[in-house]
Design a protein around this motif. Structure first.
Motif, PDB file in Angstrom:
ATOM      1  N   TYR A   1       0.179 -29.487  22.343  1.00  0.00           N
ATOM      2  CA  TYR A   1       0.856 -28.493  21.501  1.00  0.00           C
ATOM      3  C   TYR A   1       2.221 -28.256  22.115  1.00  0.00           C
ATOM      4  O   TYR A   1       2.325 -27.911  23.294  1.00  0.00           O
ATOM      5  CB  TYR A   1       0.053 -27.196  21.485  1.00  0.00           C
TER       6      TYR A   1
ATOM      7  N   ASP B   1      -8.525 -39.782  17.302  1.00  0.00           N
ATOM      8  CA  ASP B   1      -7.997 -40.488  16.130  1.00  0.00           C
ATOM      9  C   ASP B   1      -6.773 -41.354  16.440  1.00  0.00           C
ATOM     10  O   ASP B   1      -6.278 -42.056  15.561  1.00  0.00           O
ATOM     11  CB  ASP B   1      -7.602 -39.471  15.050  1.00  0.00           C
TER      12      ASP B   1
ATOM     13  N   GLU C   1       1.681 -30.865  14.149  1.00  0.00           N
ATOM     14  CA  GLU C   1       0.255 -31.133  14.295  1.00  0.00           C
ATOM     15  C   GLU C   1       0.058 -32.612  14.612  1.00  0.00           C
ATOM     16  O   GLU C   1       0.010 -33.464  13.723  1.00  0.00           O
ATOM     17  CB  GLU C   1      -0.494 -30.718  13.028  1.00  0.00           C
ATOM     18  N   TYR C   2      -0.041 -32.903  15.898  1.00  0.00           N
ATOM     19  CA  TYR C   2      -0.192 -34.276  16.359  1.00  0.00           C
ATOM     20  C   TYR C   2      -1.633 -34.754  16.193  1.00  0.00           C
ATOM     21  O   TYR C   2      -2.550 -33.953  16.026  1.00  0.00           O
ATOM     22  CB  TYR C   2       0.221 -34.377  17.826  1.00  0.00           C
ATOM     23  N   SER C   3      -1.834 -36.063  16.286  1.00  0.00           N
ATOM     24  CA  SER C   3      -3.167 -36.631  16.113  1.00  0.00           C
ATOM     25  C   SER C   3      -4.135 -36.130  17.179  1.00  0.00           C
ATOM     26  O   SER C   3      -3.768 -35.927  18.341  1.00  0.00           O
ATOM     27  CB  SER C   3      -3.107 -38.160  16.181  1.00  0.00           C
ATOM     28  N   ASP C   4      -5.374 -35.946  16.774  1.00  0.00           N
ATOM     29  CA  ASP C   4      -6.445 -35.653  17.713  1.00  0.00           C
ATOM     30  C   ASP C   4      -6.634 -36.873  18.614  1.00  0.00           C
ATOM     31  O   ASP C   4      -6.488 -38.017  18.157  1.00  0.00           O
ATOM     32  CB  ASP C   4      -7.738 -35.371  16.935  1.00  0.00           C
ATOM     33  N   PRO C   5      -6.934 -36.668  19.897  1.00  0.00           N
ATOM     34  CA  PRO C   5      -7.111 -37.811  20.804  1.00  0.00           C
ATOM     35  C   PRO C   5      -8.085 -38.863  20.274  1.00  0.00           C
ATOM     36  O   PRO C   5      -7.876 -40.061  20.478  1.00  0.00           O
ATOM     37  CB  PRO C   5      -7.632 -37.167  22.093  1.00  0.00           C
TER      38      PRO C   5
ATOM     39  N   ALA D   1      -5.631 -32.876  23.641  1.00  0.00           N
ATOM     40  CA  ALA D   1      -4.786 -32.420  22.545  1.00  0.00           C
ATOM     41  C   ALA D   1      -3.502 -31.842  23.134  1.00  0.00           C
ATOM     42  O   ALA D   1      -3.496 -31.342  24.261  1.00  0.00           O
ATOM     43  CB  ALA D   1      -5.516 -31.364  21.727  1.00  0.00           C
TER      44      ALA D   1
END
Length: 207
Positions: free
Chosen positions: A78, A96, A90-94, A76
């Motif tokens: 930040y 997803d 809020e970037y994508s979860d790895p 993840a």
């Protein structure tokens, strides 16, 4: 948790050049990346604008710098943004990333780009560009890869765009992408879409 993409002894991304100072890495990266980006203008990367094509675009651009070029990040991320008062998009979860890329590109391919006037063209391009960028699939190089990929895509739809405007205003473009994606899981919404729209509209009008 230690960032596996960094050297153990210095906070610099592991790289194929063995450089361990950020300033030198930035300079070397700029030189190699500029060369690769110029080559992509005259020799577009073949593909069908599905997920693998997008991943291959990153590999093409950063192949000289990182051995993980073209590979989705495994951690993840930040990134504190001044424009968000120190918050991160809020970037994508790895887990997803691949699915998220698939959905964004499917939506992008299904749009009727040739039926749009310039205002709607700019609006829809912003939506696709910002959605793909918000995934942030890579540990580094997301903005350059996403902008290059989307510009190549829209050119191939016969709707030409002025890429140089993005290149000459790279800092503005990234800040505009942050502002476009300033909404959060708790319902907070601070989006300012007009900044990205302005430069995209100008890029279509002055291609």
């Amino acid at each position: 948790m230690r960032d596996p993409y960094l050297y153990e002894d210095v906070p610099v991304l592991r790289n194929l050049l063995g450089i361990k100072t950020q300033e030198l890495l930035d300079e070397a990266e700029a030189d190699y990346v500029v060369y690769r980006l110029k080559d992509l203008v005259t020799h577009p990367l073949p593909g069908d604008y599905h997920t693998d094509h997008f991943l291959n675009m990153h590999q093409q651009i950063f192949q000289d710098i990182f051995d993980w070029a073209g590979c989705p990040r495994t951690i993840a991320i930040y990134k504190e943004e001044d424009v968000l008062g120190g918050q991160s998009v809020e970037y994508s979860d790895p887990f997803d990333i691949v699915t998220d890329i698939h959905h964004v590109l499917k939506n992008m391919r299904e749009k009727d780009w040739n039926l749009m006037d310039t205002a709607e063209l700019a609006n829809q391009f912003c939506e696709s560009l910002a959605a793909l960028w918000k995934i942030h699939p890579f540990r580094e190089g997301n903005t350059r890869t996403t902008v290059t990929f989307c510009c190549q895509f829209i050119d191939e739809q016969g709707r030409h765009i002025n890429r140089k405007l993005f290149e000459d205003n790279a800092g503005y473009v990234r800040t505009a992408l942050v502002a476009y994606n300033a909404y959060f899981a708790d319902g907070s919404d601070f989006r300012k879409k007009e900044y990205l729209y302005k430069i995209v509209y100008d890029a279509f009008k002055n291609n």
